[in-house]
Design an enzyme around this catalytic site. Structure first.
Site, short mmCIF file in Angstrom:
data_model
loop_
_atom_site.label_atom_id
_atom_site.label_comp_id
_atom_site.label_asym_id
_atom_site.label_seq_id
_atom_site.Cartn_x
_atom_site.Cartn_y
_atom_site.Cartn_z
N HIS A 142 1.03 -1.39 -0.07
CA HIS A 142 -0.10 0.08 0.00
C HIS A 142 0.87 1.19 0.21
CE1 HIS A 142 -3.72 2.05 0.35
NE2 HIS A 142 -3.35 2.77 1.38
N HIS A 173 0.97 5.81 -1.50
CA HIS A 173 0.44 6.74 -2.04
C HIS A 173 1.94 7.90 -2.38
CE1 HIS A 173 -3.56 5.72 -1.01
NE2 HIS A 173 -3.26 5.74 0.13
N ARG A 180 -4.98 15.53 6.26
CA ARG A 180 -5.52 15.32 4.87
C ARG A 180 -5.49 16.64 4.25
NH1 ARG A 180 -11.31 13.25 2.90
NH2 ARG A 180 -11.79 15.25 3.68
N TYR A 231 -5.04 7.57 -7.20
CA TYR A 231 -6.24 8.59 -7.41
C TYR A 231 -6.28 9.86 -7.93
CZ TYR A 231 -5.21 9.74 -2.53
OH TYR A 231 -4.83 10.30 -1.46
N HIS A 246 -11.84 3.32 -3.38
CA HIS A 246 -11.13 4.30 -2.39
C HIS A 246 -11.50 4.04 -0.87
CE1 HIS A 246 -10.05 7.57 -0.03
NE2 HIS A 246 -9.31 7.87 -0.65
N GLU A 284 -10.48 2.62 8.68
CA GLU A 284 -9.39 3.17 9.45
C GLU A 284 -9.73 3.98 10.38
OE1 GLU A 284 -7.11 5.48 6.44
OE2 GLU A 284 -5.41 5.70 7.78
N HIS A 330 -5.67 -1.23 6.02
CA HIS A 330 -5.95 -1.03 7.56
C HIS A 330 -6.90 -1.93 8.16
CE1 HIS A 330 -4.33 2.88 6.46
NE2 HIS A 330 -5.32 3.19 5.56
N ASP A 378 2.11 2.85 2.92
CA ASP A 378 1.09 3.95 2.96
C ASP A 378 1.53 5.50 2.55
OD1 ASP A 378 -1.29 5.18 3.12
OD2 ASP A 378 -2.02 4.40 4.93
#
Ligand SMILES: [Zn+2]
Length: 464
Positions: free
Chosen positions: A74, A76, A97, A136, A224, A254, A288, A339
């Site tokens: 995993h 990003h 975020r 994404y 997602h 998560e 997660h 991640d």
């Protein structure tokens, strides 16, 4: 899901041996560590594994303890830009975020490529030979597709190829901003959306066609999350993954606040929602899987669904500690991911699963080192669709990771899985071979020798 896991790819066979490797020690699975292991390789696959040998004269020598290539299930890639820049304020997953979205808003195909190449080079240097990129960031700012709607995905493909690792491009369907199906927010979220599950599938169909012959890329699918895809649109993604026998990944359970909203809207947990749309199964990875009910555990177990823990990110974001022992008892794949790349070190992810469990239980020795190392290697590769990688055995891909067992961290600990999982760090990886090709030699990346400087420049330009 109706299909079984993909059948392992048959190893191409040739009469000639392309290369010979000699490992001072090699971990052959379970608690089996052998010394003086000669491995012959043809066309990127292992032909023979022979223990108790002297080094053949023509062999490439791998010092220390050699383990299989690790699968980072995993990632990003662009989150790597946030490392050390989000550690001052208090806050939550959601405030983190907001910062991440600011970085997402600035990337274009060129800067995405440059950043990802640096991140994948960092992964190679730590012994990762396959990465699952949960991708994404599809479209230009405002949501306008690029001339090639998969231009950002192709940037990742080039980045992984140039960094010398395999890529499972988990093309992510991301259509909504909340479990009630609210539209994507103004700003960077607009870049994520395809409008509908049907339009997502059309775009990914083209991507899969473009990459069909690529030897080092698997195109997979991702939902997602239960907030990112309305329930009515999920079957499109599930059907695409089924028809392509592709890995299907999903962020799941998560954050407790997300679960609360899912319960309020759907009257079910995220795992139950995924069950009801047919998204669970042996090719699926729930990323997660932190906050699970007994019913969720039963659904994951009976469907053979895998999970991916990302403990350094989960601790960085204050997510919580998932029920690893119950999930390991379930029999599905148990993989690990870096991640958000708070650090990239799968040894740290592996030991964190056990050490977090110790903190929670106030008890030691819950999950052994061999099982944790299998999570980082065999289970991680399988979760990404590389069923022919992750163990040093004839017929498997020739991925080798040599770990220094005489460094200041590992000296005296021996050639054991325990020394790798509980003492080594990513800095102890000395040599990495991917599909029979040397990618890291004596702690230096072969094709990206100035990876750290390149990464620093990419991040500076993005955040500057
Ligand atoms: Zn993630």
């Amino acid at each position: 899901m109706t299909t079984a896991p993909a059948v392992p790819v048959a190893a191409p066979r040739t009469e000639s041996t392309d290369s010979t490797w000699w490992c001072e020690y090699a971990w052959l699975g379970g608690d089996l560590v052998e010394s003086g292991v000669t491995i012959t390789v043809a066309d990127g696959y292992i032909l023979t594994v022979t223990a108790g040998t002297d080094a053949p004269a023509d062999a490439h020598r791998l010092p220390g303890l050699t383990i299989p290539g690790m699968g980072n299930a995993h990632s990003h890639a662009f989150h790597r830009a946030l490392r050390s820049h989000t550690q001052r304020e208090r806050g939550t997953f959601w405030t983190w975020r907001d910062t991440m979205y600011r970085a997402a808003g600035r990337l274009d195909p060129d800067s995405y490529y440059a950043l990802a190449r640096g991140v994948y080079a960092e992964m190679a240097l730590t012994g990762i030979t396959s990465v699952g990129e949960f991708h994404y960031l599809h479209h230009a700012p405002g949501g306008t597709p690029y001339a090639d709607p998969n231009e950002m995905g192709h940037a990742l493909v080039r980045a992984a190829a140039d960094a010398g690792i395999r890529l499972t491009l988990l093309d992510t369907c991301y259509l909504s901003s909340a479990p009630d199906g609210s539209p994507l927010a103004e700003g960077p979220q607009q870049r994520f959306g395809d409008g509908s599950g049907v339009d997502w599938a059309l775009r990914v169909d083209q991507l899969a066609k473009d990459l069909d012959a690529h030897p080092n890329v698997v195109v997979g699918a991702a939902i997602h999350s239960v907030r990112g895809v309305p329930i009515a649109q999920m079957p499109e993604v599930v059907a695409w993954a089924d028809s392509h026998r592709a890995p299907l990944h999903v962020h799941s359970s998560e954050q407790t606040s997300e679960i609360d909203r899912c319960l309020a809207v759907h009257g079910r947990t995220p795992t139950a929602v995924l069950r009801d749309v047919g998204a669970l199964g042996p090719r699926t990875t729930a990323v997660h899987a932190t906050h699970l009910t007994k019913g969720d555990l039963t659904d994951l177990k009976t469907s053979g669904t895998g999970v991916c823990f990302c403990p350094t990110t989960e601790r960085d974001l204050g997510d919580g500690i998932g029920p690893a022992p119950a999930l390991l008892a379930g029999g599905g794949l148990f993989s690990l991911g870096s991640d958000s790349h708070a650090v990239i070190d799968l040894f740290e992810e592996a030991r964190a699963v056990e050490l977090d469990e110790r903190l929670g239980r106030r008890e030691r020795g819950v999950i052994d080192a061999q099982r944790l190392l299998r999570a980082a290697t065999l289970d991680g590769q399988k979760a990404l669709g590389w069923d022919d990688a992750g163990i040093l055995r004839a017929g498997m891909r020739a991925d080798f990771v040599a770990v220094d067992i005489a460094s200041i961290r590992t000296a005296g600990g021996g050639a054991t899985p325990e020394n790798i999982v509980f003492a080594a760090s990513a800095a102890d990886v000395t040599d990495v071979v991917v599909d029979g090709r040397p990618v890291v030699t004596e702690r230096r990346h072969v094709t990206v020798p100035d990876a750290a400087a390149q990464l620093g420049r990419s991040i500076g330009a993005l955040l500057g």
